[in-house]
Structures are given as C-alpha cells and as structure tokens.
Design an enzyme around this catalytic site. Structure first.
Site, PDB file in Angstrom:
ATOM      1  N   GLY A 214     -37.265  11.254   7.605  1.00  0.00           N
ATOM      2  CA  GLY A 214     -36.032  10.504   7.913  1.00  0.00           C
ATOM      3  C   GLY A 214     -34.800  11.194   7.374  1.00  0.00           C
TER       4      GLY A 214
ATOM      5  N   VAL B 187     -30.486  29.425  16.530  1.00  0.00           N
ATOM      6  CA  VAL B 187     -30.991  28.056  16.567  1.00  0.00           C
ATOM      7  C   VAL B 187     -29.870  27.109  16.966  1.00  0.00           C
ATOM      8  CG1 VAL B 187     -31.834  26.159  15.101  1.00  0.00           C
ATOM      9  CG2 VAL B 187     -32.818  28.451  14.877  1.00  0.00           C
ATOM     10  N   CYS B 188     -28.717  27.285  16.340  1.00  0.00           N
ATOM     11  CA  CYS B 188     -27.614  26.341  16.531  1.00  0.00           C
ATOM     12  C   CYS B 188     -27.292  26.142  18.009  1.00  0.00           C
ATOM     13  CB  CYS B 188     -26.392  26.857  15.775  1.00  0.00           C
ATOM     14  SG  CYS B 188     -24.947  25.849  15.991  1.00  0.00           S
TER      15      CYS B 188
ATOM     16  N   HIS C  88      -0.375   5.957  14.777  1.00  0.00           N
ATOM     17  CA  HIS C  88      -0.938   4.631  15.054  1.00  0.00           C
ATOM     18  C   HIS C  88      -1.006   4.405  16.559  1.00  0.00           C
ATOM     19  CE1 HIS C  88      -1.838   0.397  14.506  1.00  0.00           C
ATOM     20  NE2 HIS C  88      -0.932   0.122  15.444  1.00  0.00           N
TER      21      HIS C  88
END
Ligand code: FAD
Length: 480
Positions: free
Chosen positions: A187, A46-47, A451
């Site tokens: 949902g 499925v994946c 950063h």
C-alpha cells in the site's frame, strides 16, 4: 557476435536513457561535449514508458470516468447505462501519448548532438564500456561515464510474476481489460495510485499492507484523507497484514495472508494480483566491479553532491543512487553531473525535493513534517487551512483536504509545506519555490493570491499560522 577491434572515443558515455540519463546527455550536448547515450530498451526509461506518464494517463481516465457518478448533483444528467470504459481503447491513447513524448526526447537528443546507441552496456574497465547491439559488440573509450540504469520492481520469493495473473506495475499498465477483482500487495504510493485508479474503473480492489497504515512513509494526517476516499471507492484495506503465499489455479489467484495483531490467517481470491512492494536498482549486471565502482549493501551506488561515485570520473544518478526514486530527482542529478563534468560549479545542494502521490485526492509535500521539524529541535508552529473553506474548491466540488504550513517559531521561516486535496501536484510548486527562496510565513501571507483559486489555501494556511486567516476561526498564532 563480432567483437569491435577499435574503441570509439567520446568525452562521456551515459548508460541508460531514462529521465536522469537523457537530461544528462542533452545538457552535456548543450555544453559542447561529445556524448554517447546507450539505452537498451526505449528512450524515456521507466518514467516515460511504464511509470509516471502511463500511470498518470490511467489515473486521468479513471478520474474522468469516476467523476461521471457525481454529475447529477451538478445538474448534469446522462442517459442511464451509457458510460463504459474500454481499456483497449485507452491503451491506444496511452501509447500515442508515450510515443509522442519518446519521439520528442529522441529529437532533442539529436538536436543537441547526442549519439544515441541502442544496446546493452557493460563496463569493461574504468575507461571502457562494451555495448551489445543485437549481433554486434562495440567498445567505447570514455573520459567520463554516468550510470543511469534505473530500477526494476522488486518481487518477493513467494510470488512468481507471470504477467497474466501475477503482475508488476508494468503489466498492470498494459492490461487490455479492467480486472473484476484485483488484490494489491503493498500500500505504498504505486499500489495506492494504481489501486484507486482501478477501483474508479470498476475493479473490486483489496490492498494488503504489512505496515500499520497505507502510505507508511506519509504523515498520517494526510493519508487519512486518502483512506476515506478509498472507502468511498469500495477499496478493502488490510493493514498489519503479510502475504504468506500466492497460488494460481484455474485462472485465478489465491492469496494467503496473516495479520500480525490477531495472528490469524485469511484467504483472498482475485482475478489479478499486483505486486508493488518496492524497487531494486539495476546495478548488478553492468560490470561496476570492473570499473572499480562500489555499491552499498542494498546495491545502490553512493555518490557525493556532484553525483561522483568512489571513482572520480564515473558518476551515478537517479534510481541507482540512495534516496527517493523520483523522476525529477533523477533529472536534477543528471544536469548536475553533466555540468560538473563540463567544469561548471554545480551540485545537488537543495534539500527541497518535493514528492507527489497521485491518489484520490492527491498528496504533495516539500520540506519537513511537523514531527521531523520537532526531531530537528525546532520550536514548531503548524497551521492548516481546509479545502472546504475555499470557494473554488466548493465550486468545483472538491472540498476534501487541507494545506499545512510548518513554521519555525523562532525565525518564522517556512520549514515544510504539505497538502492533500485536489490538484495538490500542481499546488506544491508554490511550496517548493517558497522553501527554496527561504521564505518566511509572512512572505506567503503577504503575497496576493488570485481568487477564486485553490492556491488561496496556502495564503490562508500562512495567515492561520499568524493568527489572522479570514475564512476560518483562528486558533493560535506564531509567537516570538
Ligand atoms: P529509469 O527511468 O529506470 O531509466 C533507466 C534506463 O536505463 C531504462 O530505460 C533501462 O532500459 C536502461 N538500462 C538499464 N540497464 C542498461 C544497460 N545495461 N545498458 C543500457 N541501458 C540500460 N516518479 C515521479 O517522480 N513521479 C511519478 O509520478 C512517478 N510515478 C511512477 C509510477 C510507476 C508505476 C513507476 C514504476 C515509477 C514511477 N516513478 C515516478 C518513478 C520514476 O519512474 C523513476 O524514479 C525514474 O524513472 C528514474 O529515472 P532513472 O533515469 O534513474 O531510471
């Protein structure tokens, strides 16, 4: 049908070639055992074929398409009316991605000596399976077996999937056109991921969820951020609402829904209806009883830490076992089962299975939520850091969301890390490693993060827990 007279002997048979089954088979091959991997459809399960990979390919295209709407403020002007999404072209691209990965899995099986058999397997006894391959029937005698037959969509009795108007997730990922209107029943994460993708591509999406909120298994603080983006995308969310019936007439669907609070009924019309209210394990038709393997009252196969069933030489992994239906859990279980069969000390002993929800923005988490930690009796400190205070997030126009660390006030150990925001799916890797290595909040705060990057949200959430984040005003700190 020709019935094979002689059983082919092998150390291990693996039934099902999804992420659990093929990982197990490859690991067994690496460990020198003879292994037959039986797959009735396509390697990757499925994946790879109709789940993780195709859905993420759709979400990627949809997000790229949606991002065109915000380009102007970034200084990019596109000629009016030039952008269009062609689903049929996308299908061809998706197929190329899926087939490349499938070919890779087949190659890896071959390279590791795994005999892949295309056919449908059934247990005949506790040491034999029969495999139907078109017109033939082969029998395999095994010393060990691994059940990895996965799961399929659950469809309630009041809807009948036709693959044209009433769809399951596989049908939705095979659509050739973007539906104008799409109603989604459920949902949860699959409904929200696909619903947001189709909304980005232009569908008018309505999501009907029986629980009081979308993503009911996720902390409300995280799902609220997604809800806000859902509104921006024009998605209508009806919570506390049950679909009573779905009728199809003149090429359209008519849903009757009732709301639990007001007790009122409402009609919704849609071009397509996508049903995503859960999945059921594929354990009913593989002869488990003949092998003596027990299932629980929901059809799942209970297993121990080594993935052993009640029959000690038969193992079960992935979506057929109780627990979260996630590809990485299936793969981990597959590797553990293979190693245990080969006599290695191995077990599924980590509680730190991360989850990711590929909504807008993404949600990811590992370990305990604040509520869960409190229920476990911890004295908890939770601290968060918002994306809007992160330079990289603002520079890439991704300022929605936050990262949160859950800390044990006593030991300062990290108990959980949760994040909603851009690239949460990749950022959670740091959280999994931190929890797996039993990091304290100081370990995270003392680690130099590059950063400008989104990863700094973890650094500053940890610093916030200690009361000294640089880029927000600190409210409190962990005490001893
Ligand atoms: P499966 O992948 O279901 O494979 C089982 C295989 O067994 C199948 O190929 C089937 O054909 C075969 N089989 C069944 N019966 C037999 C038989 N009798 N003989 C031979 N073969 C048989 N998970 C994530 O971790 N991340 C995600 O982002 C994610 N997204 C998803 C999106 C969608 C739309 C869906 C539907 C699922 C998603 N999942 C995701 C869940 C994930 O796909 C599953 O958890 C995972 O595929 C389970 O792996 P498995 O090996 O247990 O079984």
């Amino acid at each position: 049908m020709v019935v094979g007279e002689v059983a082919i002997e092998t150390d291990v048979v693996v039934i099902g070639g999804g992420p659990g089954g093929y990982a197990a088979a490859i690991r067994l091959g690496q460990l020198g055992l003879s292994v037959v991997l039986v797959e009735k459809d396509s390697l990757g399960g499925v994946c790879l074929n109709r789940g993780c990979i195709p859905s993420k390919a759709l979400i990627h295209s949809a997000t790229q398409f949606d991002s065109l709407r915000g380009l102007e403020k970034l200084g990019i002007e596109l000629p009016e009316g030039t952008a269009a999404f062609r689903m049929a072209k996308w299908q061809a691209w998706k197929e190329s991605v899926v087939s490349q990965l499938r070919t890779g899995v087949a190659h890896l099986c071959e390279a590791n000596g795994v005999a892949v058999v295309k056919g449908s397997a059934t247990f005949l006894s506790s040491d034999r399976i029969g495999v139907e391959t078109g017109g033939d029937f082969e029998t395999y005698k095994f010393r060990h077996a691994i059940v990895a037959t996965g799961s399929r969509p659950f469809l309630p009795p009041f809807v009948e999937r036709d693959g044209e108007i009433i769809l399951d997730s596989t049908d939705a990922l095979n659509l050739q056109e973007v539906p104008e209107t799409l109603a989604i029943i459920g949902g949860g994460y699959i409904g929200m991921e696909l619903g947001m993708a189709f909304a980005k591509l232009g569908s008018k999406v309505t999501i009907v969820e029986a629980a009081q909120d979308i993503l009911p298994q996720t902390a409300a603080s995280l799902s609220q951020v997604v809800k806000k983006q859902g509104k921006r995308l024009g998605i209508t969310v009806k919570t506390g609402a049950r679909v009573e019936s779905v009728a199809v007439a003149e090429g359209r669907a008519q849903l009757t829904i009732s709301t639990s609070q007001q007790g009122t009924q409402e009609q919704i019309a849609a071009d397509k209806v996508l049903v995503t209210i859960g999945r059921v394990p594929n354990t009913g038709e593989i002869g488990l009883a003949q092998a003596g393997v027990q299932v629980d009252n929901r059809g799942y196969i209970p297993v121990d830490d080594a993935c052993r069933t009640n029959v000690s030489h038969i193992y079960a992994i992935g979506d057929v076992t109780p627990g979260p239906a996630l590809a990485h859990r299936a793969a981990k279980q597959g590797i553990v089962a293979a190693e245990v069969i080969a006599g290695l000390p191995s077990s599924v002993d980590s509680p730190y299975v991360p989850y990711v929800i590929f909504t807008e923005p993404q949600i990811a988490g590992v370990g305990l939520t604040k509520e869960e930690a409190e229920q476990h009796g911890y004295r908890v400190k939770a601290a968060s850091f918002p994306y809007r205070a992160n330079g990289k997030a603002l520079a890439t126009d991704e300022g929605e969301g936050f990262a949160e660390v859950i800390v044990d006030e006593e030991s300062h150990l990290l108990l959980g890390m949760h994040i909603v925001g851009a690239d949460a799916s990749n950022l959670i890797g740091e959280g999994v490693l931190a929890l797996e290595l039993a990091a304290r909040v100081e370990d995270l705060a003392l680690t130099i993060h590059p950063h400008p990057t989104l990863s700094e949200v973890w650094l500053e959430a940890a610093e916030a827990a200690l009361g000294h984040a640089i880029h927000i005003v600190n409210k409190a700190k962990v005490t001893r």
